[in-house]
Design a protein around this motif. Structure first.
Motif, PDB file in Angstrom:
ATOM      1  N   ILE A 137       7.957 -24.732  -4.548  1.00  0.00           N
ATOM      2  CA  ILE A 137       6.850 -23.778  -4.710  1.00  0.00           C
ATOM      3  C   ILE A 137       7.340 -22.338  -4.531  1.00  0.00           C
ATOM      4  O   ILE A 137       7.076 -21.464  -5.380  1.00  0.00           O
ATOM      5  CB  ILE A 137       5.698 -24.117  -3.750  1.00  0.00           C
TER       6      ILE A 137
ATOM      7  N   ILE B 164       2.238 -23.556 -10.929  1.00  0.00           N
ATOM      8  CA  ILE B 164       2.134 -24.600  -9.886  1.00  0.00           C
ATOM      9  C   ILE B 164       1.506 -25.868 -10.458  1.00  0.00           C
ATOM     10  O   ILE B 164       1.962 -26.991 -10.197  1.00  0.00           O
ATOM     11  CB  ILE B 164       1.320 -24.072  -8.683  1.00  0.00           C
TER      12      ILE B 164
ATOM     13  N   ALA C 177       3.132 -22.654  -0.044  1.00  0.00           N
ATOM     14  CA  ALA C 177       3.701 -24.006  -0.130  1.00  0.00           C
ATOM     15  C   ALA C 177       2.951 -24.968   0.802  1.00  0.00           C
ATOM     16  O   ALA C 177       2.701 -26.137   0.475  1.00  0.00           O
ATOM     17  CB  ALA C 177       5.189 -23.976   0.229  1.00  0.00           C
TER      18      ALA C 177
ATOM     19  N   ILE D  96      -0.353 -25.831  -0.821  1.00  0.00           N
ATOM     20  CA  ILE D  96      -0.154 -26.767  -1.924  1.00  0.00           C
ATOM     21  C   ILE D  96       0.147 -28.170  -1.374  1.00  0.00           C
ATOM     22  O   ILE D  96      -0.377 -29.172  -1.835  1.00  0.00           O
ATOM     23  CB  ILE D  96       1.001 -26.296  -2.834  1.00  0.00           C
TER      24      ILE D  96
END
Length: 911
Positions: free
Chosen positions: A661, A693, A818, A821
């Protein structure tokens, strides 16, 4: 006077000699009496009431009787009640009857009887019962009162009161008519509600009056109580009565003696314990011996002696000596074989009720011995002597049983059948070659054979001796059940030392059985001269040890008809001359002895079996609990291994997200140029970053995760397969111990299907929600966005803004992005992870359940075994006592058999 008052004809005394009508005559008397200074009109008024009553003028009668006083007052009141009775005013009549007060017994009885009639008419049967009982109790000799009571009780089926009336009247009047009425009640079975001792006084009275009727009454009562809880009480009553009575041998108490015999036999059939019988049996036997005559005396004496043998000193020794004397002097008794059969059947029935098997072989042997229509000849000999071939020659057909290893019995029958019998079962065999038989089994063949039928012969072929030095228990069994033994010798080597020793053992085991020999296979001898010489030599050898034995030569090569005819003569001359039929009873009794011994041993064996079962079950529970613990450890291990594996690849994915990421976001710096609109560039960059992403998640991350999931599921399947292998080994081990397919531990592999379905669901069509990457309010972003809005519109400042954004994107760590995510992507996989332990538990659940069920069942069985064993040990008499009592009956039968043997011995000596 009382009779005239009862009939309401007192007036006839007053008008005696007058020819006018009673009413006119009484009227004239009334006028005359009334003229007197002191008139006594009571009698006239009473008489006038009677006349009115006779002419149905009940109201006038009541009017005349209402003021009657003095001696006629109670009669007048009773008559008033009679008038109301006739007027059907029952309640008024009842009230007046009850109000009558008198010392006159006749009037009192008449009131009782009128109330009785009143209650019957009014359907008040309980009151009618009470008043007629009161009347009988007051004066049973009053005319017809007992007859009326009996008729009423019978009509109402009031048997207790009917029986009570008959008993009381029998004792009071000593009238045979009443005894006969009572006897009829007892035979109808309506006297069972009365206790036996209720009849004691009546029986004692009848015993003195009429012995014949007494016996009938006693037998009827005996049958009445035989199958009731009052049976022992009845035995006490009749025993006491007979015991104290004076008895003459001139009267033959045959029926009563039969009841004693049946009672003794029935009490010993295993339904009662010794402690219940010891107070009863000695007196019962003493009375039986006291009243018996003829052959019954022998049976009673044998019963006394046998009871005293098993229970020494329980009998009066004078009675025992008397019984022994009778037995020593007796010369004849009948029905020994039938009695033995009955005894065996009662033992077998008791054994079956107590879940014990007497054994089919024993039952078969008893059944064979009871059939005295054919002679049982046992064939014995060394293996290869030709016994079976000789048997086939007798039967007249080939049987095809040369390979059968058990005993073969052949008999003539109109219906063919082949039955194989072992100790545990009896089954029909369709073909003779269908089974080779197990050791000790019996092949019972029923077929049509003219020779066996004509000679009334049954042949039993025992397995040949093959080097044995002693006879087996199976052979002894057949030896004891045979009438004669024919030992088959092989002419090529007759009467060897081994055969001699075996025959000596046979003779010792059954000294009474006649033994003769068949010299078989004579066709193997070279010449007739040699054959005759061999026959003589064989007979000489045999004669040294068996001087009464005869030898018959035989060969399959000789003419069949002549040999068979000669053998029939040989049988008649050497076997049938003894009293083989009379010996059958003794043989049956010997087998009954074996049965009782077997049942006693079975008791100890059964107890040992329960002990072994309890110990074995306890060991199995221990092993099953061990398996449960092992399975629990395996479950924990698999939970740990599979969960750890899942977390491992999940952490790898998470680590990859934290690497990829930021890398993707750093590379987004290439999307900025000096011509970018820096006042809006953060919005555009944020959108493009999210698209990058999403692309990474969809094209790289998700496929990789799906692949890792599938790999993890495959690895988990291997772990489950290993677990199933362990469970299969456990199941196999236990089933081998149980010697049956009792346990099957199975894992639930559907868990893997659920995981595969969940993997497809979780990794298909997933989209991560857009993340706020450049639209947040961090200091750095706020400065960039503010500078972009202020300076981005100035051309000369775009280069500066470009460098600032590029430097920011390239140098920012984006770890927070990150993390977001990772959290969003792994959220559903985290939930899946939480269910892994539960799913693994589901895989093992069925196996745990089966093990626990087996443990519970085994513990329940153990508890039942322990309770059974405890009951056996706490109540040994429940099993031991019946066998002991059967021994008494067996001893009685043996004593009777000795009487018969003594008679036969005398006959033979006379001959």
């Amino acid at each position: 006077m009382d009779e005239q008052l009862i009939q309401k004809k007192f007036y006839e005394i007053l008008i005696e000699g007058k020819e006018k009508h009673p009413i006119e005559s009484l009227g004239e008397l009334f006028i005359e009496e009334n003229k007197k200074e002191i008139a006594n009109l009571t009698d006239i008024r009473f008489a006038q009431g009677e006349v009115y009553f006779q002419h149905l003028d009940y109201e006038a009668a009541i009017f005349k009787w209402e003021n009657i006083e003095g001696k006629l007052g109670p009669w007048a009141k009773k008559n008033i009640a009679d008038a109301y009775f006739e007027l059907e005013l029952y309640d008024t009549a009842e009230s007046i009857y009850k109000d009558v007060s008198t010392d006159n017994p006749v009037l009192k009885m008449e009131v009782f009887l009128q109330l009785f009639s009143l209650y019957i008419v009014g359907m008040k049967h309980p009151l009618a019962r009470d008043v007629i009982k009161e009347a009988v109790a007051f004066d049973p000799d009053y005319p017809n009162v007992t007859k009326m009571a009996r008729a009423f009780f019978e009509e109402q089926k009031d048997w207790p009161n009917a029986v009570e009336l008959a008993v009381n009247e029998s004792i009071r009047t000593e009238s045979m008519a009443w005894f006969d009425v009572l006897h009829a009640y007892i035979k109808q079975g309506v006297a069972q509600s009365s206790a036996p001792d209720y009849f004691a006084r009546m029986l004692e009275s009848l015993y003195q009056l009429e012995p014949v009727r007494f016996e009938k009454m006693a037998v009827a009562l005996w049958k009445n109580y035989k199958y009731t809880d009052s049976y022992f009480n009845w035995l006490e009553v009749i025993t006491e009565l007979i015991g104290k009575g004076e008895h003459s041998k001139e009267h033959r108490w045959n029926d009563l003696s039969n009841q004693y015999q049946e009672a003794f036999s029935r009490l010993l059939e295993g339904k009662y314990l010794i402690r219940d019988l010891k107070p009863v049996i000695p007196s019962l036997l003493e009375n039986w011996l006291k009243i018996s005559n003829g052959e019954q005396t022998i049976h009673a004496a044998a019963a006394v002696a046998s009871w005293n043998k098993v229970f020494p000193e329980s009998m009066n020794m004078l009675i025992v000596h008397e019984a022994e004397g009778i037995l020593n002097q007796s010369s004849k008794v009948k029905g020994g074989l039938t009695a033995s059969e009955t005894l065996f059947e009662s033992i077998a029935a008791w054994a079956q009720e107590n879940e014990l098997a007497v054994g089919y072989k024993l039952k078969w042997m008893i059944r064979e011995l009871l059939n005295t229509n054919s002679y049982r000849l046992l064939l014995a000999g060394s293996a290869g002597s030709g016994k079976t071939s000789f048997m086939e020659a007798l039967v007249g057909q080939t049987l095809g049983v040369h390979d059968y290893s058990g005993t073969i019995s052949v008999q003539d029958s109109s219906e063919s059948a082949i039955i194989e019998i072992t100790g545990d079962e009896q089954k029909i065999v369709t073909e003779l070659g269908e089974t080779n038989g197990q050791k000790g089994s019996i092949m019972d063949i029923h077929l049509s054979s003219d020779y066996l039928q004509k000679q009334t012969l049954r042949v039993v072929d025992a397995p040949g001796f093959n080097g044995e030095k002693t006879i087996s228990s199976d052979f002894q069994h057949h030896l004891a059940g045979s009438d004669g033994l024919l030992f088959v010798l092989d002419a090529r080597a007759p009467f060897t030392g081994v055969e001699r020793d075996l025959l000596l053992d046979i003779q010792a085991a059954a000294p009474q059985i006649p033994i003769h020999f068949l010299l078989n296979k004579m066709d193997t001898v070279y010449s007739d001269q040699v054959a005759m010489q061999m026959e003589d030599e064989t007979w000489n050898k045999v004669n040294m040890y068996f001087p009464k034995a005869k030898v018959f030569t035989f060969s399959n090569k000789y003419e069949d008809s002549k040999q068979l005819n000669d053998f029939a003569l040989f049988m008649n001359s050497n076997y049938r001359q003894d009293d083989w039929k009379e010996k059958r009873t003794e043989k049956v009794l010997n087998f009954i002895h074996q049965t009782l011994t077997y049942l006693l041993e079975k008791r100890a064996s059964t107890e040992r079996k329960w002990e072994h079962s309890i110990a074995w079950n306890e060991q199995m529970v221990e092993k099953l609990n061990g398996a449960m613990n092992q399975l629990a450890d395996l479950e924990k291990e698999k939970i740990k291994t599979i969960t750890k594996s899942y977390r491992s690849f999940k952490e790898e994915v998470k680590s990859e997200i934290f690497t990829k990421i930021p890398e993707i976001l750093h590379n987004c710096s290439n999307l900025i140029t000096e011509n970018s609109d820096f006042s809006q560039v953060h919005v555009q960059l944020n959108q493009e970053m999210n698209e990058k992403i999403q692309e990474y998640v969809k094209q790289t991350l998700m496929p990789d995760y799906y692949h890792s999931l599938q790999k993890w599921i495959s690895e988990s399947e291997m772990e489950f397969t290993q677990s199933q292998q362990f469970m299969d080994d456990v199941s196999s081990g236990f089933n081998e111990l149980y010697q049956e397919e009792r346990i099957g531990l199975l894992g639930d592999f559907k868990v893997l299907d659920d995981w595969r379905r969940d993997a497809d669901r979780m990794t298909s069509g997933i989209r991560i929600e857009n993340v706020n990457i450049l639209l947040r309010r961090t200091p750095a972003q706020l400065l960039l966005k503010g500078a972009g809005k202020l300076l981005g519109a100035i051309p000369q400042n775009k280069a500066s803004m470009y460098n600032r954004y590029k430097k920011y994107l390239e140098n920012e760590d984006f770890l927070d992005v990150a993390l977001m995510i990772s959290d969003r992507f792994l959220a559903q996989f985290e939930l899946f992870e939480q269910s892994i332990e539960r799913d693994i538990t589901l895989f093992f659940r069925s196996a745990f359940s089966m093990l626990q069920k087996t443990i519970d069942t085994t513990q329940m069985e153990t508890k039942e075994y322990q309770e059974t064993l405890l009951h056996m040990r706490e109540n040994p008499e429940v099993y031991r006592d019946p066998i002991t009592l059967f021994e008494v009956k067996l001893n009685q039968a043996e004593r009777l058999e000795k009487v018969e043997k003594r008679r036969l011995g005398k006959l033979q000596r006379n001959i």
